[in-house]
Design a protein around this motif. Structure first.
Motif, PDB file in Angstrom:
ATOM      1  N   VAL A 157      36.526 -17.101  11.393  1.00 57.44           N
ATOM      2  CA  VAL A 157      35.140 -17.477  11.131  1.00 57.44           C
ATOM      3  C   VAL A 157      34.337 -17.401  12.414  1.00 57.44           C
ATOM      4  CG1 VAL A 157      35.737 -18.959   9.166  1.00 57.44           C
ATOM      5  CG2 VAL A 157      35.591 -19.964  11.443  1.00 57.44           C
ATOM      6  N   ARG A 158      33.048 -17.305  12.249  1.00 58.56           N
ATOM      7  CA  ARG A 158      32.113 -17.335  13.374  1.00 58.56           C
ATOM      8  C   ARG A 158      31.135 -18.470  13.115  1.00 58.56           C
ATOM      9  NH1 ARG A 158      29.089 -12.176  14.835  1.00 58.56           N
ATOM     10  NH2 ARG A 158      28.919 -13.323  16.771  1.00 58.56           N
ATOM     11  N   HIS A 159      30.380 -18.810  14.122  1.00 59.11           N
ATOM     12  CA  HIS A 159      29.329 -19.795  13.923  1.00 59.11           C
ATOM     13  C   HIS A 159      28.456 -19.295  12.767  1.00 59.11           C
ATOM     14  CE1 HIS A 159      25.709 -22.114  14.500  1.00 59.11           C
ATOM     15  NE2 HIS A 159      26.416 -22.933  15.272  1.00 59.11           N
ATOM     16  N   PRO A 160      28.132 -20.148  11.805  1.00 59.07           N
ATOM     17  CA  PRO A 160      27.376 -19.698  10.630  1.00 59.07           C
ATOM     18  C   PRO A 160      26.083 -18.953  10.966  1.00 59.07           C
ATOM     19  CG  PRO A 160      28.107 -21.956  10.339  1.00 59.07           C
ATOM     20  CD  PRO A 160      28.465 -21.564  11.739  1.00 59.07           C
ATOM     21  N   LEU A 161      25.349 -19.446  11.944  1.00 59.77           N
ATOM     22  CA  LEU A 161      24.091 -18.774  12.268  1.00 59.77           C
ATOM     23  C   LEU A 161      24.315 -17.398  12.877  1.00 59.77           C
ATOM     24  CD1 LEU A 161      21.931 -21.754  13.554  1.00 59.77           C
ATOM     25  CD2 LEU A 161      21.913 -20.662  11.299  1.00 59.77           C
ATOM     26  N   ARG A 162      25.412 -17.214  13.597  1.00 59.08           N
ATOM     27  CA  ARG A 162      25.729 -15.891  14.148  1.00 59.08           C
ATOM     28  C   ARG A 162      26.034 -14.906  13.017  1.00 59.08           C
ATOM     29  NH1 ARG A 162      23.376 -15.382  18.568  1.00 59.08           N
ATOM     30  NH2 ARG A 162      24.092 -16.743  20.203  1.00 59.08           N
ATOM     31  N   THR A 163      26.795 -15.373  12.044  1.00 61.56           N
ATOM     32  CA  THR A 163      27.137 -14.500  10.917  1.00 61.56           C
ATOM     33  C   THR A 163      25.896 -14.161  10.108  1.00 61.56           C
ATOM     34  OG1 THR A 163      29.330 -15.493  10.816  1.00 61.56           O
ATOM     35  CG2 THR A 163      28.591 -14.269   8.874  1.00 61.56           C
ATOM     36  N   ILE A 164      25.094 -15.156   9.800  1.00 58.55           N
ATOM     37  CA  ILE A 164      23.873 -14.931   9.020  1.00 58.55           C
ATOM     38  C   ILE A 164      22.920 -14.025   9.798  1.00 58.55           C
ATOM     39  CG2 ILE A 164      21.826 -16.079   8.075  1.00 58.55           C
ATOM     40  CD1 ILE A 164      23.772 -18.407   7.311  1.00 58.55           C
ATOM     41  N   GLU A 165      22.807 -14.253  11.094  1.00 57.37           N
ATOM     42  CA  GLU A 165      21.965 -13.392  11.927  1.00 57.37           C
ATOM     43  C   GLU A 165      22.449 -11.943  11.881  1.00 57.37           C
ATOM     44  OE1 GLU A 165      20.515 -13.417  16.545  1.00 57.37           O
ATOM     45  OE2 GLU A 165      22.665 -13.699  16.172  1.00 57.37           O
ATOM     46  N   SER A 166      23.741 -11.748  12.021  1.00 58.21           N
ATOM     47  CA  SER A 166      24.309 -10.409  12.023  1.00 58.21           C
ATOM     48  C   SER A 166      24.066  -9.704  10.687  1.00 58.21           C
ATOM     49  CB  SER A 166      25.806 -10.494  12.317  1.00 58.21           C
ATOM     50  OG  SER A 166      26.407  -9.237  12.219  1.00 58.21           O
ATOM     51  N   LEU A 167      24.306 -10.394   9.585  1.00 53.68           N
ATOM     52  CA  LEU A 167      24.079  -9.805   8.267  1.00 53.68           C
ATOM     53  C   LEU A 167      22.596  -9.515   8.034  1.00 53.68           C
ATOM     54  CD1 LEU A 167      26.514 -11.983   6.132  1.00 53.68           C
ATOM     55  CD2 LEU A 167      26.814  -9.589   6.789  1.00 53.68           C
ATOM     56  N   THR A 168      21.737 -10.410   8.505  1.00 45.28           N
ATOM     57  CA  THR A 168      20.292 -10.212   8.334  1.00 45.28           C
ATOM     58  C   THR A 168      19.823  -8.978   9.100  1.00 45.28           C
ATOM     59  OG1 THR A 168      19.945 -12.577   7.984  1.00 45.28           O
ATOM     60  CG2 THR A 168      18.027 -11.291   8.637  1.00 45.28           C
ATOM     61  N   VAL A 169      20.282  -8.829  10.333  1.00 47.53           N
ATOM     62  CA  VAL A 169      19.899  -7.665  11.130  1.00 47.53           C
ATOM     63  C   VAL A 169      20.383  -6.381  10.455  1.00 47.53           C
ATOM     64  CG1 VAL A 169      20.357  -6.459  13.310  1.00 47.53           C
ATOM     65  CG2 VAL A 169      19.715  -8.868  13.320  1.00 47.53           C
ATOM     66  N   LYS A 170      21.562  -6.411   9.884  1.00 47.82           N
ATOM     67  CA  LYS A 170      22.137  -5.204   9.296  1.00 47.82           C
ATOM     68  C   LYS A 170      21.538  -4.866   7.930  1.00 47.82           C
ATOM     69  CE  LYS A 170      26.476  -2.881   8.415  1.00 47.82           C
ATOM     70  NZ  LYS A 170      27.909  -2.894   8.565  1.00 47.82           N
ATOM     71  N   PHE A 171      21.209  -5.884   7.121  1.00 50.10           N
ATOM     72  CA  PHE A 171      20.868  -5.613   5.721  1.00 50.10           C
ATOM     73  C   PHE A 171      19.449  -5.994   5.297  1.00 50.10           C
ATOM     74  CE2 PHE A 171      25.543  -6.129   5.643  1.00 50.10           C
ATOM     75  CZ  PHE A 171      25.840  -4.818   5.314  1.00 50.10           C
ATOM     76  N   CYS A 172      18.645  -6.534   6.212  1.00 48.18           N
ATOM     77  CA  CYS A 172      17.280  -6.932   5.855  1.00 48.18           C
ATOM     78  C   CYS A 172      16.263  -6.149   6.676  1.00 48.18           C
ATOM     79  CB  CYS A 172      17.072  -8.425   6.119  1.00 48.18           C
ATOM     80  SG  CYS A 172      18.201  -9.514   5.231  1.00 48.18           S
ATOM     81  N   THR A 173      15.280  -5.564   6.006  1.00 45.97           N
ATOM     82  CA  THR A 173      14.206  -4.901   6.757  1.00 45.97           C
ATOM     83  C   THR A 173      13.212  -5.925   7.263  1.00 45.97           C
ATOM     84  OG1 THR A 173      13.017  -4.474   4.700  1.00 45.97           O
ATOM     85  CG2 THR A 173      14.422  -2.703   5.558  1.00 45.97           C
ATOM     86  N   ASP A 174      13.012  -6.991   6.518  1.00 49.84           N
ATOM     87  CA  ASP A 174      12.302  -8.184   6.976  1.00 49.84           C
ATOM     88  C   ASP A 174      12.740  -9.337   6.093  1.00 49.84           C
ATOM     89  OD1 ASP A 174      10.253  -8.923   4.886  1.00 49.84           O
ATOM     90  OD2 ASP A 174       9.433  -6.947   5.373  1.00 49.84           O
ATOM     91  N   GLU A 175      12.458 -10.552   6.516  1.00 53.16           N
ATOM     92  CA  GLU A 175      13.035 -11.710   5.837  1.00 53.16           C
ATOM     93  C   GLU A 175      12.600 -11.865   4.387  1.00 53.16           C
ATOM     94  OE1 GLU A 175      10.279 -15.392   7.184  1.00 53.16           O
ATOM     95  OE2 GLU A 175      11.621 -14.576   8.699  1.00 53.16           O
ATOM     96  N   ALA A 176      11.428 -11.351   4.021  1.00 52.66           N
ATOM     97  CA  ALA A 176      10.924 -11.507   2.658  1.00 52.66           C
ATOM     98  C   ALA A 176      11.293 -10.338   1.742  1.00 52.66           C
ATOM     99  CB  ALA A 176       9.412 -11.671   2.684  1.00 52.66           C
ATOM    100  N   ALA A 177      11.748  -9.230   2.319  1.00 55.82           N
ATOM    101  CA  ALA A 177      12.082  -8.046   1.519  1.00 55.82           C
ATOM    102  C   ALA A 177      13.399  -8.260   0.769  1.00 55.82           C
ATOM    103  CB  ALA A 177      12.200  -6.829   2.435  1.00 55.82           C
ATOM    104  N   ALA A 178      13.637  -7.403  -0.179  1.00 61.70           N
ATOM    105  CA  ALA A 178      14.924  -7.405  -0.876  1.00 61.70           C
ATOM    106  C   ALA A 178      16.000  -6.924   0.096  1.00 61.70           C
ATOM    107  CB  ALA A 178      14.857  -6.483  -2.085  1.00 61.70           C
TER     108      ALA A 178
END
Length: 175
Positions: free
Chosen positions: A91-112
């Motif tokens: 496991v990683r720190h939850p915010l690190r994992t969420i940050e990593s996934l967000t950078v990889k899979f989100c064009t912006d926070e409100a987009a699909a």
């Protein structure tokens, strides 16, 4: 098959309860998802051609793997094709994992979210309502549901231990 003793996050299939819902192999296997770090070749040797990235043979192999692997470590009377004696959850720190996934899979926070990520989230956790959620919420819910499933498997004894990547060096894990 794993060359170095590590397995993908996708090997978490084996710790999900129940059997694979009908939708899941279809969603995960109908086409390749190269951005997701998943290919059937990660699980076992295959009769499919390794010279082809994806074809009907790989689709069939993928369906077979998802159905066989889903819940194999936690469902009574089933076993997994695992060459390891111990299952360790990294496991990683939850915010690190969420940050990593967000950078990889989100064009912006409100987009699909990226379509492949949305497909995987729904396929692995079909009981959750995923529609019409912004990417950051999809990522957060996915992280939560995945980790709840893994910790439940640990509570049942299917995962021997966990370690936090930021707090352990490689030699400690090997012990």
């Amino acid at each position: 098959f794993a060359r170095d003793g590590t397995v993908s996050w996708m090997h978490g299939l084996r710790f999900l309860p129940g059997d694979a819902p009908e939708y899941s192999p279809v969603a995960l296997c109908s086409r390749p998802h190269p951005n997701m770090g998943f290919h059937p070749a990660m699980f076992r040797r295959s009769e499919c051609s390794y010279r082809k990235k994806w074809d009907e043979c790989w689709v069939r192999e993928c369906h077979s793997i998802v159905k066989e692997e889903w819940g194999c470590a936690v469902n009574e009377g089933r076993s997994c094709r695992t060459p390891f004696r111990k299952a360790l959850l990294q496991v990683r720190h939850p915010l690190r994992t969420i940050e990593s996934l967000t950078v990889k899979f989100c064009t912006d926070e409100a987009a699909a979210p990226h379509p492949s990520f949305a497909i995987f989230a729904r396929a692995l956790f079909p009981d959750h309502v995923w529609a019409h959620k912004p990417c950051v919420k999809v990522v957060g819910w996915y992280w939560l549901l995945y980790n709840e499933a893994m910790l439940a498997a640990r509570d049942r004894g299917a995962i021997d231990a966990f370690y936090r990547l930021e707090e352990v060096d490689v030699c400690e894990v090997a012990r």
